[in-house]
Enzyme design. Structure first.
Site, mmCIF file in Angstrom:
data_model
loop_
_atom_site.group_PDB
_atom_site.id
_atom_site.type_symbol
_atom_site.label_atom_id
_atom_site.label_comp_id
_atom_site.label_asym_id
_atom_site.label_seq_id
_atom_site.Cartn_x
_atom_site.Cartn_y
_atom_site.Cartn_z
ATOM 1 N N ASP A 27 0.855 -1.188 0.000
ATOM 2 C CA ASP A 27 0.000 0.000 0.000
ATOM 3 C C ASP A 27 0.889 1.235 0.000
ATOM 4 O O ASP A 27 1.789 1.363 0.828
ATOM 5 C CB ASP A 27 -0.873 -0.039 1.258
ATOM 6 C CG ASP A 27 -1.816 1.144 1.361
ATOM 7 O OD1 ASP A 27 -1.737 2.043 0.512
ATOM 8 O OD2 ASP A 27 -2.608 1.162 2.302
ATOM 9 N N ASP A 72 -14.081 7.209 5.489
ATOM 10 C CA ASP A 72 -13.534 6.917 6.820
ATOM 11 C C ASP A 72 -14.655 6.901 7.853
ATOM 12 O O ASP A 72 -15.561 7.743 7.811
ATOM 13 C CB ASP A 72 -12.519 7.993 7.239
ATOM 14 C CG ASP A 72 -11.224 7.919 6.452
ATOM 15 O OD1 ASP A 72 -10.968 6.886 5.816
ATOM 16 O OD2 ASP A 72 -10.476 8.920 6.474
ATOM 17 N N GLU A 101 -10.381 8.635 13.996
ATOM 18 C CA GLU A 101 -10.589 7.691 12.900
ATOM 19 C C GLU A 101 -10.410 6.253 13.390
ATOM 20 O O GLU A 101 -9.387 5.908 13.967
ATOM 21 C CB GLU A 101 -9.608 7.974 11.758
ATOM 22 C CG GLU A 101 -9.794 7.034 10.570
ATOM 23 C CD GLU A 101 -8.730 7.233 9.496
ATOM 24 O OE1 GLU A 101 -8.341 6.231 8.874
ATOM 25 O OE2 GLU A 101 -8.290 8.389 9.296
ATOM 26 N N GLN A 157 -4.072 -3.666 12.740
ATOM 27 C CA GLN A 157 -5.464 -3.504 12.365
ATOM 28 C C GLN A 157 -6.019 -4.815 11.821
ATOM 29 O O GLN A 157 -5.277 -5.711 11.432
ATOM 30 C CB GLN A 157 -5.645 -2.386 11.338
ATOM 31 C CG GLN A 157 -4.971 -2.602 9.996
ATOM 32 C CD GLN A 157 -5.096 -1.388 9.086
ATOM 33 O OE1 GLN A 157 -5.093 -0.241 9.527
ATOM 34 N NE2 GLN A 157 -5.199 -1.628 7.788
ATOM 35 N N SER A 175 -10.667 3.061 7.701
ATOM 36 C CA SER A 175 -10.663 3.572 6.340
ATOM 37 C C SER A 175 -11.075 2.415 5.442
ATOM 38 O O SER A 175 -10.548 1.301 5.590
ATOM 39 C CB SER A 175 -9.273 4.091 5.953
ATOM 40 O OG SER A 175 -9.244 4.506 4.608
ATOM 41 N N ARG A 222 5.453 1.866 10.307
ATOM 42 C CA ARG A 222 5.444 3.103 9.532
ATOM 43 C C ARG A 222 6.451 4.054 10.155
ATOM 44 O O ARG A 222 6.144 4.821 11.064
ATOM 45 C CB ARG A 222 4.034 3.694 9.493
ATOM 46 C CG ARG A 222 3.040 2.773 8.783
ATOM 47 C CD ARG A 222 1.656 3.348 8.675
ATOM 48 N NE ARG A 222 0.736 2.406 8.019
ATOM 49 C CZ ARG A 222 -0.579 2.564 7.929
ATOM 50 N NH1 ARG A 222 -1.142 3.652 8.452
ATOM 51 N NH2 ARG A 222 -1.327 1.673 7.334
#
Length: 345
Positions: A57, A246, A259, A126, A262, A111
């Site tokens: 991604d 979202d 959030e 997630q 997504s 990340r």
């Protein structure tokens, strides 16, 4: 730059031992509900993929993937995944998953470019999910129906958490509110996208903002999206663009929108080529994933990611994601959290 927000008078409702037990309880209950609601079977997922396949991604297109050489493959490079948006769609095809069924998995990512604060960590966990859909369902109403089913699982989980821990009070409204990013921009042109999210989420408690990734009438996107997984360019009959969005809830502890997911209907061949052209990335057509999609080898699908630590953080009314997951934090942030009674794992 790392930033820390300390809510005035904040004290955790659960101690470290209770928190760890609650995390286990929440994750088990929610994933079982999500699996039953969307008819998803669990699959095993990779932590890394080969560089140059187009499987990783790209997020907003600027984040650097953690990369390493593989000795037994002549030092060919592998990348730690950012998410599994495209990998999941290939698995639907390779496993022969039938229409209206899907898969979910535990996705773990690193990340390294993340700006660390109360809700952003180097470590991302997630539930990544993907479901096969009928091509005739490529519309906003079908997207909304799936969002409502996911939100239903979220509300049931909050109820069970509050039953188990009476000191935690329910906050989620009965229904989730739908709004287009374009409409928010027209209603609040003086606000930034984040300020618009805060405004509408505080008003309704839970919202799904639709149409994220493409340029709006003001020339700017609400937020960034890669061109090759979510469909953010298909026009609806009412003129709005995008079949993604979202899920946001109002976080009373932090005082802003939060959030949790997504998600969206994925690109078909036409949307993929259109979005690659918009982004000046038509050279990706030659990558492995993109070739399979263009050649009609992948099913039409809808999918997304639901933050595990984010969900637990919201349900347990925590002020910092480091109270939920083990990660690396600046020593100054860790000490400040400890001093104010907000110990990080």
């Amino acid at each position: 730059m790392s930033q820390l927000y300390i809510p005035k008078g904040y004290r955790p409702l659960l101690d470290l031992r209770e928190t760890e037990m609650a995390i286990h309880y929440i994750k088990d209950f929610f994933q079982q509900n999500l699996s039953a609601e969307l008819r998803l079977r669990r699959v095993t997922a990779p932590l890394f993929v080969l560089k140059g396949t187009g499987l990783n991604d790209d997020l907003n297109g600027v984040e650097r993937a953690v990369t390493f050489p593989i000795k037994d493959l002549n030092d060919q490079k592998a990348e730690v995944v950012h998410s599994l948006a495209k990998w999941k769609r290939m698995i639907l095809a390779d496993y022969g998953v039938e229409e209206n069924y899907g898969i979910y998995t535990d996705m773990n990512a690193i990340r390294s470019d993340e700006e660390l604060d109360n809700i952003h960590s180097l470590y991302v966990d997630q539930w990544d999910w993907e479901m096969v859909m009928n091509p005739g369902e490529r519309n906003a109403e079908f997207l909304k129906s799936v969002v409502r089913r996911i939100y239903g699982a979220m509300r049931r989980t909050e109820y069970i958490v509050c039953e188990h821990y009476p000191q935690i009070k329910p906050q989620l409204p009965d229904d989730i509110h739908f709004v287009w990013a374009e409409d928010l921009a027209e209603q609040y042109p003086e606000l930034t996208p984040k300020e618009r999210e805060d405004r509408v989420t505080k008003q309704y408690g839970a919202v799904f903002i639709m149409g994220i990734g493409g340029a709006m009438k003001n020339g700017e996107p609400h937020d960034g999206r890669a061109p090759d997984y979510d469909d953010w360019s298909t026009k609806s009959p009412d003129g709005h663009s995008g079949l993604n969005g979202d899920i946001l809830v109002w976080n009373e502890i932090l005082g802003h929108s939060f959030e949790l997911s997504s998600m969206g209907i994925r690109v078909d061949k036409e949307a993929l080529l259109r979005q690659l052209e918009i982004r000046g990335a038509l050279d990706r057509k030659e990558l492995y994933f993109h070739k399979r999609l263009i050649n009609g080898e992948l099913p039409q699908s809808i999918g997304g990611g639901i933050g595990q630590s984010r969900l637990c953080m919201f349900y347990l009314r925590k002020a910092h994601i480091g109270e939920i997951q083990a990660s690396i934090w600046p020593e100054k942030m860790r000490q400040e959290c400890k001093d104010c009674g907000m110990p990080l794992i």
